[in-house]
Design a protein around this motif. Structure first.
Motif, PDB file in Angstrom:
ATOM      1  N   GLN A 187      36.744  43.635  38.203  1.00 17.17           N
ATOM      2  CA  GLN A 187      36.778  42.346  38.887  1.00 17.17           C
ATOM      3  C   GLN A 187      37.383  41.268  37.998  1.00 17.17           C
ATOM      4  N   MET A 188      37.154  41.361  36.688  1.00 16.51           N
ATOM      5  CA  MET A 188      37.765  40.412  35.747  1.00 16.51           C
ATOM      6  C   MET A 188      39.288  40.485  35.824  1.00 16.51           C
ATOM      7  N   LYS A 190      41.069  41.485  38.424  1.00 17.99           N
ATOM      8  CA  LYS A 190      41.501  40.971  39.719  1.00 17.99           C
ATOM      9  C   LYS A 190      41.501  39.443  39.724  1.00 17.99           C
ATOM     10  N   GLU A 191      40.470  38.848  39.105  1.00 18.23           N
ATOM     11  CA  GLU A 191      40.411  37.387  39.043  1.00 18.23           C
ATOM     12  C   GLU A 191      41.527  36.816  38.181  1.00 18.23           C
ATOM     13  N   ALA A 192      41.988  37.605  37.191  1.00 21.21           N
ATOM     14  CA  ALA A 192      43.103  37.178  36.347  1.00 21.21           C
ATOM     15  C   ALA A 192      44.454  37.436  37.015  1.00 21.21           C
ATOM     16  N   GLY A 193      44.431  38.074  38.189  1.00 19.91           N
ATOM     17  CA  GLY A 193      45.676  38.357  38.906  1.00 19.91           C
ATOM     18  C   GLY A 193      46.505  39.455  38.274  1.00 19.91           C
ATOM     19  N   ASP A 217      44.120  48.838  42.480  1.00 19.44           N
ATOM     20  CA  ASP A 217      45.031  48.226  43.448  1.00 19.44           C
ATOM     21  C   ASP A 217      45.948  49.290  44.038  1.00 19.44           C
TER      22      ASP A 217
END
Length: 310
Positions: A187-188, A190-193, A217
């Motif tokens: 999740q970290m 994903k939050e960082a893109g 992804d």
């Protein structure tokens, strides 16, 4: 004493006697039974040249096949508490760890490295099935968190190769707790893109499948890889029905929408480079895109003189 009998004949016999062939020169394919020369098999990334059966490949060999020129730098992983439960079955857990480390030469079941893949910066984590079945331990959890943090620091994708039989029973609930912990690490990212790509190899089962191995992804698998949570026999006994042919194999999961691709190992690097550059919004990879060779001073002067003459 006859010198011909005692010296000449033994010398001739030693010269023409049949030499023993080392056992490790040939490997028999588990699928088709073809005998494969070890160098030819290694050059083909442990894929049978006769039937394309994908054999096991070591974690470090995997890293060398992925990074440009086989060059990479290992990412440090924090050491967890050793044998926190003082577990013992037929052997002490601490003794099992020592045996696995001696056998594989690795600290635990996960290697993390950084480098370039297709001239694109990536962090790669590889699960080593030869280390206690690649079981998910506190060290594996630390490795995935370290890989995610390093990818965020470098602002680059994380590629993870999974291969495990599930959580490590000798660590009990502490091993199982790596499931939510690694989920947070993903999740970290994903939050960082940043892209998180998972390559599922044979076998990927248990709690690993129920956590970080199915959160990519993009989900890629090697051909005929066994992927699932519970074993097929347990599922059959639970539901009381015969499972379809090829159940829990990569191709079956692809047909039923659980995977994005099934890719041969020999083609995997090129596909990963394409996906990574696409997700990072970079230009498509160029074949043969290598730095220009260095030219010696004398040669450069000759080239300049030739250009002037033209």
């Amino acid at each position: 004493m006859n010198w011909i009998t005692n010296y000449v004949r033994p010398t001739i016999n030693s010269l023409f006697s049949r030499r023993e062939v080392p056992d490790n020169l040939w490997t028999k394919c588990d699928d088709c039974g073809t005998m494969l020369f070890h160098r030819e098999l290694a050059d083909n990334l442990n894929v049978c040249t006769n039937c394309d059966h994908h054999m096991a490949i070591g974690a470090r060999d995997r890293l060398r096949s992925i990074f440009d020129g086989g060059v990479f730098v290992e990412v440090a992983v924090p050491e967890p508490t050793a044998d926190p439960l003082h577990f013992r079955d037929q052997k002490r857990y601490s003794d099992r760890i020592k045996e696995a480390r001696k056998k594989t030469g690795e600290k635990d079941a996960m290697l993390v490295a950084e480098g370039e893949m297709g001239r694109t910066q990536v962090v790669v984590a590889v699960q080593d099935f030869s280390f206690m079945g690649g079981s998910m331990s506190m060290y594996v959890g630390n490795a995935i968190v370290a890989a995610a943090e390093r990818a965020i620091a470098l602002k680059c994708p994380l590629v993870l190769f999974s291969a495990a039989g599930g959580a490590r029973m000798q660590e009990g609930i502490l091993g199982l707790m790596q499931m939510p912990r690694t989920t947070i690490a993903v999740q970290m990212l994903k939050e960082a893109g940043l892209p998180y790509i998972v390559v599922l190899t044979h076998p990927t089962t248990g709690g690993v499948t129920a956590s970080y191995a199915m959160l990519g992804d993009v989900q890629i698998a090697e051909p005929n890889a066994l992927i699932g949570f519970a074993g097929a026999r347990v599922i059959e006994q639970t539901i009381g029905e015969k499972l379809p042919e090829g159940f829990q194999r990569a191709e079956y999961l692809l047909d039923h929408g659980m995977l994005d691709r099934v890719t041969k190992r020999t083609e995997l690097k090129d596909e990963l480079v394409t996906i990574v550059r696409l997700l990072m919004r970079q230009a498509p990879p160029v074949k043969g895109d290598l730095p220009a060779p260095e030219i010696e001073s004398g040669a450069s002067e000759e080239i300049a003189a030739t250009e002037e003459a033209k």
